[in-house]
Design an enzyme around this catalytic site. Structure first.
Site, mmCIF file in Angstrom:
data_model
loop_
_atom_site.group_PDB
_atom_site.id
_atom_site.type_symbol
_atom_site.label_atom_id
_atom_site.label_comp_id
_atom_site.label_asym_id
_atom_site.label_seq_id
_atom_site.Cartn_x
_atom_site.Cartn_y
_atom_site.Cartn_z
ATOM 1 N N SER A 97 19.163 -6.905 3.964
ATOM 2 C CA SER A 97 19.406 -7.994 3.000
ATOM 3 C C SER A 97 18.208 -8.187 2.068
ATOM 4 C CB SER A 97 19.767 -9.297 3.718
ATOM 5 O OG SER A 97 18.675 -9.820 4.425
ATOM 6 N N ASN A 98 17.004 -7.977 2.577
ATOM 7 C CA ASN A 98 15.830 -8.068 1.687
ATOM 8 C C ASN A 98 15.833 -6.923 0.677
ATOM 9 O OD1 ASN A 98 13.752 -10.291 2.239
ATOM 10 N ND2 ASN A 98 14.349 -9.665 4.310
ATOM 11 N N ARG A 128 4.852 10.956 16.849
ATOM 12 C CA ARG A 128 4.784 10.021 15.725
ATOM 13 C C ARG A 128 4.340 10.721 14.440
ATOM 14 N NH1 ARG A 128 4.772 4.312 15.769
ATOM 15 N NH2 ARG A 128 4.747 4.159 18.006
ATOM 16 N N LEU A 187 3.603 2.054 11.719
ATOM 17 C CA LEU A 187 3.059 3.237 11.039
ATOM 18 C C LEU A 187 1.585 3.403 11.417
ATOM 19 C CD1 LEU A 187 4.740 2.462 7.616
ATOM 20 C CD2 LEU A 187 5.362 4.334 9.166
ATOM 21 N N ASN A 210 4.793 -5.460 2.604
ATOM 22 C CA ASN A 210 5.658 -5.758 3.763
ATOM 23 C C ASN A 210 6.033 -7.228 3.744
ATOM 24 O OD1 ASN A 210 6.920 -5.390 6.354
ATOM 25 N ND2 ASN A 210 5.146 -6.376 7.291
ATOM 26 N N HIS A 212 7.040 -10.307 6.348
ATOM 27 C CA HIS A 212 6.970 -10.646 7.776
ATOM 28 C C HIS A 212 7.471 -12.081 7.959
ATOM 29 C CE1 HIS A 212 5.605 -10.277 11.877
ATOM 30 N NE2 HIS A 212 5.068 -11.476 11.770
ATOM 31 N N ASP A 246 0.501 -6.160 10.534
ATOM 32 C CA ASP A 246 0.806 -7.451 9.897
ATOM 33 C C ASP A 246 -0.453 -8.156 9.385
ATOM 34 O OD1 ASP A 246 3.483 -7.027 10.378
ATOM 35 O OD2 ASP A 246 3.417 -8.012 12.329
ATOM 36 N N GLU A 305 13.113 -15.604 2.235
ATOM 37 C CA GLU A 305 12.601 -14.232 2.133
ATOM 38 C C GLU A 305 13.150 -13.572 0.870
ATOM 39 O OE1 GLU A 305 12.695 -11.752 5.610
ATOM 40 O OE2 GLU A 305 12.821 -13.454 6.967
#
Ligand code: GAR
Length: 198
Positions: free
Chosen positions: A14-15, A66, A94, A108, A110, A146, A175
């Site tokens: 949705s963002n 990774r 990441l 980002n 959050h 974050d 958001e």
């Protein structure tokens, strides 16, 4: 020159939709790729219906490798040549090595008022702490989880009968207002933090 934006998702997106729909008219950026680590992510179909190229790079076959997953991600991004990468509900951590390659170009969102509640279960943690205010943050991505310079925050008051579900539902529209507002400024080279009150 118009900035190229890649959006990384893991879920409903949705963002991503809010970001994509904002990049129209005189906006200084355009979406060039929506990428998901989950081929089943609902956001991929939404991106396709918005005529944005999509790509799924499933992290599961890579197992604990990774760096193999990130190499595939990096290669796809190099092909798309984004000026800006927006993480929008992208739920893979990441590595510092990967982030160094895109430093200064990755944002980002959050669901907490950072630096409070980095990581998961932010709504439950705000309730447990007895907070009276909650919100979301858009920040530049740096090697620490974050963390990184805050580019915008949207705040809302909490109510006595709130649950993690009601908080998440009331926060999501904030958001969707905050992330496009930050992206528009960032794409124009303006890092002045955006402040919204819900
Ligand atoms: C959003 O609430 C976003 O803030 C959160 O995931 C949701 C994605 O929803 N992100 C994180 O928790 C990142 N750690 P969406 O797929 O509908 O945009």
């Amino acid at each position: 020159m118009t900035k190229r934006v890649a959006i990384l998702i893991s879920g409903g997106g949705s963002n991503m939709v809010a970001l994509a729909q904002s990049m129209r008219g005189d906006h200084p950026a355009r979406p060039v790729l929506v990428m998901s680590n989950d081929p089943q992510a609902g956001g991929l179909a939404k991106a396709r219906s918005l005529h944005i190229p999509t790509l799924a790079i499933d992290h599961k076959p890579y197992g604990k490798d990774r760096s193999g997953f990130e190499a595939a991600l990096h290669k796809a991004l190099q092909t798309a040549r984004p000026d800006i990468i927006c993480l929008a509900g992208f739920m893979r951590i990441l590595t510092a090595e990967f982030m160094a390659k895109w430093e200064g170009r990755m944002l980002n969102i959050h669901p907490s008022l950072l630096p409070k509640y980095k990581g998961l279960h932010t709504h439950a943690r705000a309730l447990e702490a007895g907070d009276t205010e909650h919100g979301c943050t858009v920040h530049e991505v740096t090697a620490a989880l974050d963390d990184g310079p805050i580019l915008g925050q949207a705040r809302m008051s909490m109510q006595a009968d709130d649950t993690p579900q009601t908080l998440a539902a009331r926060l999501l529209p904030l958001e969707h207002a905050l992330y496009p507002a930050v992206l528009r400024r960032f794409a124009a080279g303006d890092r002045t933090p955006v402040t919204l009150q819900g």
